[in-house]
Structure formats: C-alpha cells, structure tokens
Motif scaffolding. Sequence first.
Motif, PDB file in Angstrom:
ATOM      1  N   UNK A 170       0.808  -1.214   0.000  1.00 48.33           N
ATOM      2  CA  UNK A 170       0.000   0.000   0.000  1.00 48.33           C
ATOM      3  C   UNK A 170       0.841   1.262   0.000  1.00 48.33           C
ATOM      4  N   UNK A 171       0.421   2.185  -0.849  1.00 46.21           N
ATOM      5  CA  UNK A 171       1.078   3.481  -1.002  1.00 46.21           C
ATOM      6  C   UNK A 171       0.228   4.541  -0.315  1.00 46.21           C
ATOM      7  N   UNK A 172       0.882   5.470   0.388  1.00 45.56           N
ATOM      8  CA  UNK A 172       0.159   6.576   1.014  1.00 45.56           C
ATOM      9  C   UNK A 172       0.649   7.890   0.422  1.00 45.56           C
ATOM     10  N   UNK A 173      -0.302   8.691  -0.031  1.00 41.45           N
ATOM     11  CA  UNK A 173      -0.008   9.992  -0.628  1.00 41.45           C
ATOM     12  C   UNK A 173      -0.712  11.063   0.198  1.00 41.45           C
ATOM     13  N   UNK A 174      -0.018  12.169   0.421  1.00 41.81           N
ATOM     14  CA  UNK A 174      -0.592  13.291   1.157  1.00 41.81           C
ATOM     15  C   UNK A 174      -0.895  14.422   0.184  1.00 41.81           C
ATOM     16  N   UNK A 193      -3.493   0.896  -3.514  1.00 40.75           N
ATOM     17  CA  UNK A 193      -2.498  -0.028  -4.040  1.00 40.75           C
ATOM     18  C   UNK A 193      -1.899   0.480  -5.340  1.00 40.75           C
ATOM     19  N   UNK A 194      -2.504   1.522  -5.934  1.00 38.73           N
ATOM     20  CA  UNK A 194      -2.034   2.043  -7.220  1.00 38.73           C
ATOM     21  C   UNK A 194      -1.806   3.546  -7.122  1.00 38.73           C
ATOM     22  N   UNK A 195      -0.693   3.998  -7.695  1.00 40.24           N
ATOM     23  CA  UNK A 195      -0.432   5.424  -7.853  1.00 40.24           C
ATOM     24  C   UNK A 195      -0.926   5.826  -9.242  1.00 40.24           C
ATOM     25  N   UNK A 196      -1.917   6.723  -9.290  1.00 34.94           N
ATOM     26  CA  UNK A 196      -2.538   7.115 -10.560  1.00 34.94           C
ATOM     27  C   UNK A 196      -1.894   8.394 -11.079  1.00 34.94           C
ATOM     28  N   UNK A 197      -1.300   8.331 -12.263  1.00 29.13           N
ATOM     29  CA  UNK A 197      -0.640   9.492 -12.860  1.00 29.13           C
ATOM     30  C   UNK A 197      -1.391   9.919 -14.129  1.00 29.13           C
ATOM     31  N   UNK A 251       5.456  -1.370  -5.958  1.00 24.44           N
ATOM     32  CA  UNK A 251       4.885  -0.101  -6.396  1.00 24.44           C
ATOM     33  C   UNK A 251       4.166  -0.314  -7.730  1.00 24.44           C
ATOM     34  N   UNK A 252       2.856  -0.009  -7.750  1.00 27.25           N
ATOM     35  CA  UNK A 252       2.052  -0.154  -8.961  1.00 27.25           C
ATOM     36  C   UNK A 252       1.650   1.235  -9.440  1.00 27.25           C
ATOM     37  N   UNK A 253       1.961   1.542 -10.688  1.00 20.03           N
ATOM     38  CA  UNK A 253       1.686   2.863 -11.251  1.00 20.03           C
ATOM     39  C   UNK A 253       0.783   2.722 -12.464  1.00 20.03           C
ATOM     40  N   UNK A 254      -0.337   3.450 -12.430  1.00 21.57           N
ATOM     41  CA  UNK A 254      -1.233   3.492 -13.578  1.00 21.57           C
ATOM     42  C   UNK A 254      -0.996   4.772 -14.369  1.00 21.57           C
ATOM     43  N   UNK A 353       3.713   3.703 -26.251  1.00 23.70           N
ATOM     44  CA  UNK A 353       2.382   4.166 -26.625  1.00 23.70           C
ATOM     45  C   UNK A 353       1.268   3.328 -26.018  1.00 23.70           C
ATOM     46  N   UNK A 354       1.583   2.115 -25.585  1.00 23.64           N
ATOM     47  CA  UNK A 354       0.536   1.227 -25.082  1.00 23.64           C
ATOM     48  C   UNK A 354       0.673   0.866 -23.605  1.00 23.64           C
ATOM     49  N   UNK A 355       1.833   1.118 -22.990  1.00 20.93           N
ATOM     50  CA  UNK A 355       2.024   0.763 -21.585  1.00 20.93           C
ATOM     51  C   UNK A 355       0.974   1.456 -20.727  1.00 20.93           C
ATOM     52  N   UNK A 356       0.324   0.694 -19.859  1.00 16.95           N
ATOM     53  CA  UNK A 356      -0.800   1.213 -19.081  1.00 16.95           C
ATOM     54  C   UNK A 356      -0.579   1.098 -17.571  1.00 16.95           C
ATOM     55  N   UNK A 357      -0.104  -0.056 -17.102  1.00 16.95           N
ATOM     56  CA  UNK A 357       0.164  -0.257 -15.677  1.00 16.95           C
ATOM     57  C   UNK A 357       1.584  -0.787 -15.516  1.00 16.95           C
ATOM     58  N   UNK A 358       2.357  -0.123 -14.663  1.00 14.36           N
ATOM     59  CA  UNK A 358       3.758  -0.480 -14.431  1.00 14.36           C
ATOM     60  C   UNK A 358       3.908  -1.066 -13.025  1.00 14.36           C
ATOM     61  N   UNK A 359       4.793  -2.053 -12.899  1.00 11.12           N
ATOM     62  CA  UNK A 359       5.013  -2.715 -11.617  1.00 11.12           C
ATOM     63  C   UNK A 359       6.502  -2.657 -11.273  1.00 11.12           C
ATOM     64  N   UNK A 360       6.796  -2.095 -10.105  1.00  7.90           N
ATOM     65  CA  UNK A 360       8.176  -1.958  -9.653  1.00  7.90           C
ATOM     66  C   UNK A 360       8.348  -2.643  -8.301  1.00  7.90           C
ATOM     67  N   UNK A 361       9.531  -3.224  -8.098  1.00  4.06           N
ATOM     68  CA  UNK A 361       9.870  -3.884  -6.830  1.00  4.06           C
ATOM     69  C   UNK A 361      10.980  -3.107  -6.139  1.00  4.06           C
ATOM     70  N   UNK A 362      10.794  -2.849  -4.854  1.00  3.73           N
ATOM     71  CA  UNK A 362      11.798  -2.120  -4.082  1.00  3.73           C
ATOM     72  C   UNK A 362      13.107  -2.883  -4.078  1.00  3.73           C
TER      73      UNK A 362
END
Length: 371
Positions: A170-174, A193-197, A251-254, A353-362
């Motif tokens: 889980x990601x926490x954003x302020x 669970x996802x950081x939306x950009x 870290x999951x980024x949309x 051009x098509x990448x939609x959801x990225x997954x990163x490991x610490x």
Amino acid sequence: KMSRKMEYPIYRLDNFANNCWFNASLQVFMSMPELFKSLRKSLADIRRNAVEEEDKGYGSGKVACTFVSCYMGAMKELALQGHENEAPMMQKELLVCMLLNVCKMGESMGIRLGVQHDVAEAIELMMNRGFFRATFDEIPEEFGGDNEADKDIVRTFRGCYSPIQIDSFFLRVCFNKICPHCYNYSYEYQTNVILHLPLVVGAGKVSLDELLDEFTSCESLSEDNAMTCGKCKKLSRFLTYSFICDAPDILIIQLKRFDSRSQKIKVPVKYPAVLDLNPYFVEDPFDATMKNWTSWSKKEEPYVYDLFGVISHQGGSSSSGHYYSRVKRRGEWWYCNDEMVAKISRKAVADPENAYVLFYRLRESESEGDR
C-alpha cells in the motif's frame, strides 16, 4: 522453498471469454513471490475466515478465500513444473474458478464474464477485495490510537485490516493546501495499491519522471477556484501539491490513458528499468516550518525500484481492444499474450504508446537490483 528470491516458470493462459484483462494481471500477480509468501503465512487465517464468513452469511469473504485458494494452488502447481520445450497451460478449471470469483467480487462494478474491463480497476479489485479481503480480521481494540497512519488504514478498510500485506503493497499519498497569506495548512491522506498518474491529451512524448514531477509539483488555484481562508479570512488562491509519504515494497503505477469518455490517450511514455522515488518522497512534513515548506527534507532511506512487470493496452477505449503483459522471471523478460508466451530482450520491454500499468519492486540491495 518458496523464498522471496524465487521466480517461477510461466503459464500459458486461455482467453475463452474476453478475459485478456484478467490474464494480463494474473501473469504479474504470479511474478510476485512475496505475495504468495505472505498469503501462505496467512493460510490458516484464510481458511478460518472463509468458514466464519459462510456461517455469518457473508458472501464477500467466502468468494475472496476461494479466489486466493485457486491462486495459491496454481502457484504451487507451477513451482513443481518445468518448461523444457514450452510453457505449461494453466488448468482451465483453476483459471475459470479464479475468473468467476473475480466477477462475483466486481459485480457491483459491472465486471462480468465475456466483457472487456479496465485492467487497472480489476487489479485494485483483486488486491482489495481478493488478496487482502481473504485475510481480514476484526480490528483489535488496542489497534490505532492516535497514530494517523493507523487511523487512515482503519478508515480505508471500514473496520477490518490485514496486518501482513499492508506495509508491502500500500502506497500513502498526502494531498495538501496552503494559504499564501497566513500559511494556514490542511492535508488529506489517501491510501491505495495504485499510484494514478494523469496524462494530458495531445501532449508530446513524456517520461515517467516528468509525470511524477507534475504529480508532486506545486501550483496555485485559478482565480475562479479561489477560496476564503478559514484562518485569515482572505480570498486566497491556495497553493496545492502532493507528495508520497509511505512507499510499499511493490509499487504499482497506472498511466491514466483513458479520458472521461473512456477513449484512449495515446501519449508515448518512457519508463525506466530503475526508478528512483526519493525526489518525490517526504518523511515528516509536520516538523517543518510552514513558511519554508519547499525546503522540507526528503526521505533519507533510499527508495529505488526495479521494473518487473508492464501491462499494455492495444486499442481505442477501455471497453475494447486487447491487454497483454511483459513480466520478469528468473532474471529474464517474458512477453505474455494469453496462450502465447516468449522470452524477449530488455529493449522489447519498452512499449511507450501502449504501456498502461507499471510494476516496480523495491531494491533491497545493489546485489539484488537486477533480479
């Protein structure tokens, strides 16, 4: 035997009901040995909760536990199989069982068999109502107290918590607002669970770092959106900005590629194999002087991430097109498109051009950075 360092072979997955969205996400979930390890530790709780939920007449817990049990069964079976000539095909019974239970979990969201769905929404559903829901317990009386982070977790899960997975996923954003006249400060936490950009329609090629810069940049409200400050009573164009205050192991980024009409925003995005999250991280802003908010010290602990999964979308809208994924296992990248899987080079991981959801490991250490 199922250690965090372990990577698994690869399954081929049948697309029998427009379930490419599920197949693409499942390939990434099966590239998370840490998720399997956490669930295995909770296996007794999962089974107990399933019985209790059924006794109480609750459906959601039972559905979640069935989904997780099938996932774990598939992982165990895959760990015992090799793939000398080609990747094994997942048993259709397991795939169908998982998919049907995801449709049950997402019935209120319109998720149903045979229909294309937004994979980012499906991932949040499977994480929140599936993997985490299966291990939920009632919150003990001593949990929480005055700790804001714990209170936020309590609010998020409405009376339930999953102690094993929260820190890892889980990601926490302020989100913050400051009055430029009296420095009156207000904030709001969001846990997900996802950081939306967001992406901007018509923009040229951008990098992931630029999107993170934009997400955490400070900007003034327009004159039309000016508000009266509750402290100084002046009409103020508040300064607004956000920062990451707690980062997970996964870290999951949309990349928000779909507009309000669900049409695709075809902006090329360059994403790195190694992501340094430290410039977007603040450890404790409340110790700083409000007048010097731009000089808050960043998190000293290194938060460097390695890319291990990409889900791409090919098509014109979220309700159509096709999803596929690229995942890293045993140090090698695989292209996964339903029944077709193949090893690919690092260069072939790029899909701007098509990448939609990225997954990163610490990254835990330099030696583990290229797993």
